[in-house]
Design an enzyme around this catalytic site. Structure first.
Site, PDB file in Angstrom:
ATOM      1  CE1 TYR A 101      -3.705   2.576   0.952  1.00 55.31           C
ATOM      2  CE2 TYR A 101      -1.901   3.578   2.165  1.00 55.31           C
ATOM      3  CZ  TYR A 101      -3.169   3.659   1.615  1.00 55.31           C
ATOM      4  OH  TYR A 101      -3.876   4.815   1.723  1.00 55.31           O
ATOM      5  CD  GLU A 185      -5.842   4.793  -1.085  1.00 54.27           C
ATOM      6  OE1 GLU A 185      -5.841   4.995   0.142  1.00 54.27           O
ATOM      7  OE2 GLU A 185      -6.880   4.531  -1.736  1.00 54.27           O
TER       8      GLU A 185
END
Length: 377
Positions: A101, A185
């Site tokens: 992530y 993101e």
């Protein structure tokens, strides 16, 4: 302005961030053609501006062109949390060896930028933060220095990412800065079996205040999401995951109403602030938006009369239900009026005798009634 996944990946590609090969389809036939052009197993991905696509069935594997067309037919037109999938991204299937992530965002509370990186990608970051907060490396970024190669290597090392991920982290930072984004993101950012780092997904929020510095026309399109429809009507609306639709006048009152609904054992389905001028048209627009959400099982209208008196609000509700016709009959609408001319407003609603309307005098009582009705009790 939030971008679709395919738009985010277009930005990534312009900044040298590896993404899977793919293209957009608006018809099943085109999805099959793209799969044939890629000549490999593909993934059909619903393009909606919300999370939870996988759980909703909006991400489907397909072994070849025929399967791609079949799966695209299932996904196109799908409603995912009030967002209609009008197109799909047909993308070459990429098998991850590891999932990570990575995100850069504006930290408004601290007045700076924040990097968030984890070796545990693929799951929702909120879930990861709740179950294993130490798995997320958080590093404030000085706007004056930004993220250079050394900082990127530090981030990768602290999070347990391979060294080659540092270059992609540095490029993601450039996307944030050069595109005037508020959020960049990738979840998951993957390492493939041949040790390539690839952005398997992408989420980008652009700062509307910087639009004059960019050519973002390609990203500005009309959609049929409930948020977009509400925005077009001048309403402040946010879709949530519950079953009780909430309408109030004033952001503070609406926020309090959400809390009271939750305290009554139900989950709010939305945030909808109609503001101070609760005219019949505004009320009709608000009810129309909420009743268009298939998750809503009851509606709570909580209004405190001030500048706009409660009798005007009540007349607005009556007129709104007349304008909505049969659409206003299907689900119960609990109304709590208080403040300026509340008694007159309650009498107007009583005289109208609309079968969908229940009046409750207190906010707690109204929330409990709406929660009970949403549960089918």
């Amino acid at each position: 302005m939030d971008l679709y996944e395919y738009q985010a990946k277009e930005l990534f590609g312009r900044h040298g961030i590896p993404v899977p090969a793919g293209a957009i389809a608006t018809t099943p036939a085109r999805a099959g053609e793209i799969a044939a052009e890629l000549d490999a197993p593909v993934v059909i991905k619903a393009q909606v501006k919300t999370g939870g696509r996988g759980k909703a069935g909006g991400i489907r594997p397909a072994a070849g062109p025929a399967a791609a067309a079949t799966e695209a037919d299932r996904v196109i037109g799908m409603d995912i949390k009030g967002h209609i999938a009008r197109r799909v991204l047909v993308e070459a299937a990429t098998v991850p060896f590891e999932e990570y992530y990575a995100a850069f965002l504006v930290d408004r509370a601290e007045g700076t930028f924040l990097a968030m990186v984890s070796a545990q990608g693929g799951m929702e970051i909120e879930e990861l933060a709740a179950t294993d907060p130490d798995a997320i490396v958080r590093l404030p970024i000085d706007p004056a220095t930004g993220v250079d190669a050394d900082t990127a290597r530090l981030l990768a090392a602290k999070a347990g990412l391979p060294e080659q991920a540092a270059g992609v982290l540095e490029q993601l930072w450039r996307v944030l800065v050069e595109e005037d984004a508020l959020l960049v993101e990738v979840n998951p950012l993957i390492c493939t079996t041949d040790q390539r780092i690839v952005a398997l997904d992408g989420k980008v929020t652009l700062d509307d205040n910087a639009a004059f510095r960019h050519s973002w026309e390609d990203y500005e399109e009309s959609t049929d999401s409930l948020e977009d429809r509400a925005k077009a009507k001048g309403l402040n609306y946010v879709k949530l995951d519950g079953t009780v639709g909430v309408i109030g006048n004033g952001a503070g009152l609406v926020m309090s109403t959400l809390d009271v609904v939750a305290g009554a054992g139900a989950d709010p389905a939305n945030f909808l602030d109609i503001g101070g001028g609760a005219s019949a048209k505004v009320m009709a627009d608000g009810l129309e938006i909420i009743l268009a959400d298939p998750d809503v099982r009851s509606v709570l209208v909580n209004v405190f009369g001030g500048i706009t008196a409660c009798d005007a609000v009540a007349n607005g509700i009556v007129t709104a239900l007349e304008l909505l016709g049969e659409r206003g009959h299907g689900r119960p609408i609990v109304v709590r009026l208080d403040g300026n001319n509340a008694e007159v407003g309650r009498r107007i609603l009583s005289d109208a005798r609309h079968p969908a309307v229940r009046q409750v005098s207190t906010m707690d009582g109204a929330a409990e009634t709406a929660a009970r009705l949403a549960a089918g009790a």
